[in-house]
Design a protein around this motif. Structure first.
Motif, PDB file in Angstrom:
ATOM      1  N   UNK A  77       0.825  -1.207   0.000  1.00 50.61           N
ATOM      2  CA  UNK A  77       0.000   0.000   0.000  1.00 50.61           C
ATOM      3  C   UNK A  77       0.860   1.258   0.000  1.00 50.61           C
ATOM      4  N   UNK A  78       2.096   1.132   0.440  1.00 49.69           N
ATOM      5  CA  UNK A  78       2.988   2.286   0.431  1.00 49.69           C
ATOM      6  C   UNK A  78       3.269   2.747  -0.996  1.00 49.69           C
ATOM      7  N   UNK A  79       3.248   1.821  -1.938  1.00 44.74           N
ATOM      8  CA  UNK A  79       3.469   2.182  -3.344  1.00 44.74           C
ATOM      9  C   UNK A  79       2.315   3.051  -3.839  1.00 44.74           C
ATOM     10  N   UNK A  80       1.094   2.739  -3.425  1.00 43.91           N
ATOM     11  CA  UNK A  80      -0.058   3.574  -3.797  1.00 43.91           C
ATOM     12  C   UNK A  80       0.120   5.000  -3.285  1.00 43.91           C
ATOM     13  N   UNK A  81       0.646   5.129  -2.076  1.00 48.73           N
ATOM     14  CA  UNK A  81       0.894   6.461  -1.522  1.00 48.73           C
ATOM     15  C   UNK A  81       1.958   7.191  -2.333  1.00 48.73           C
ATOM     16  N   UNK A  82       2.993   6.482  -2.756  1.00 48.36           N
ATOM     17  CA  UNK A  82       4.051   7.105  -3.574  1.00 48.36           C
ATOM     18  C   UNK A  82       3.493   7.547  -4.923  1.00 48.36           C
ATOM     19  N   UNK A  83       2.633   6.730  -5.519  1.00 45.39           N
ATOM     20  CA  UNK A  83       2.002   7.108  -6.792  1.00 45.39           C
ATOM     21  C   UNK A  83       1.157   8.361  -6.588  1.00 45.39           C
ATOM     22  N   UNK A  84       0.449   8.449  -5.457  1.00 52.88           N
ATOM     23  CA  UNK A  84      -0.345   9.645  -5.161  1.00 52.88           C
ATOM     24  C   UNK A  84       0.518  10.886  -5.083  1.00 52.88           C
TER      25      UNK A  84
END
Length: 128
Positions: A77-84
């Motif tokens: 889920x940290x990758x989703x935050x980075x994409x955001x």
């Protein structure tokens, strides 16, 4: 654990097993629940949204005009935050000429990455 469907349930069951065995647990990189929720475990991590923003901002401010975010499917889920954060930087004051582009493919699936590189760089030597 990551990179497979159902990973969240597996991570929760591992945490329960550690609790039942009275094994102290410190999480690294991410929580076992999705932000902004917070589990009872100690966590060593970073502000992933900010990290994605700062990286994209740096690339744009140094002249990059084709900034992509490549990630594997079923990533943490940290990758989703980075994409955001990446997308937010592109939509800030510098990204008017840059469209966000992200891909969810695995490192073993070279074709999507090769296709992206061919479009971004127009390098014929990357053709199969």
């Amino acid at each position: 654990m990551e990179h497979f469907e159902g990973r969240d349930e597996v991570n929760l069951s591992i945490a329960r097993a550690l609790d039942e065995a009275n094994i102290p647990t410190v999480l690294l990189d991410r929580d076992i629940v999705i932000f902004p929720e917070r589990s009872k475990y100690d966590l060593v991590g970073i502000d992933n949204h900010r990290a994605g923003y700062v990286l994209a901002e740096y690339l744009l401010r140094t002249g990059s005009r084709r900034v992509a975010f490549l990630a594997s499917p079923f990533s943490a889920h940290t990758v989703d935050a980075r994409i955001g954060g990446y997308k937010e930087a592109l939509h800030a004051d510098l990204g008017s000429a840059v469209q966000p582009w992200s891909s969810g493919s695995t490192p073993t699936m070279c074709r999507p990455f090769r296709n992206f590189l061919m479009r971004a760089t127009r390098c014929d030597y990357l053709r199969e």
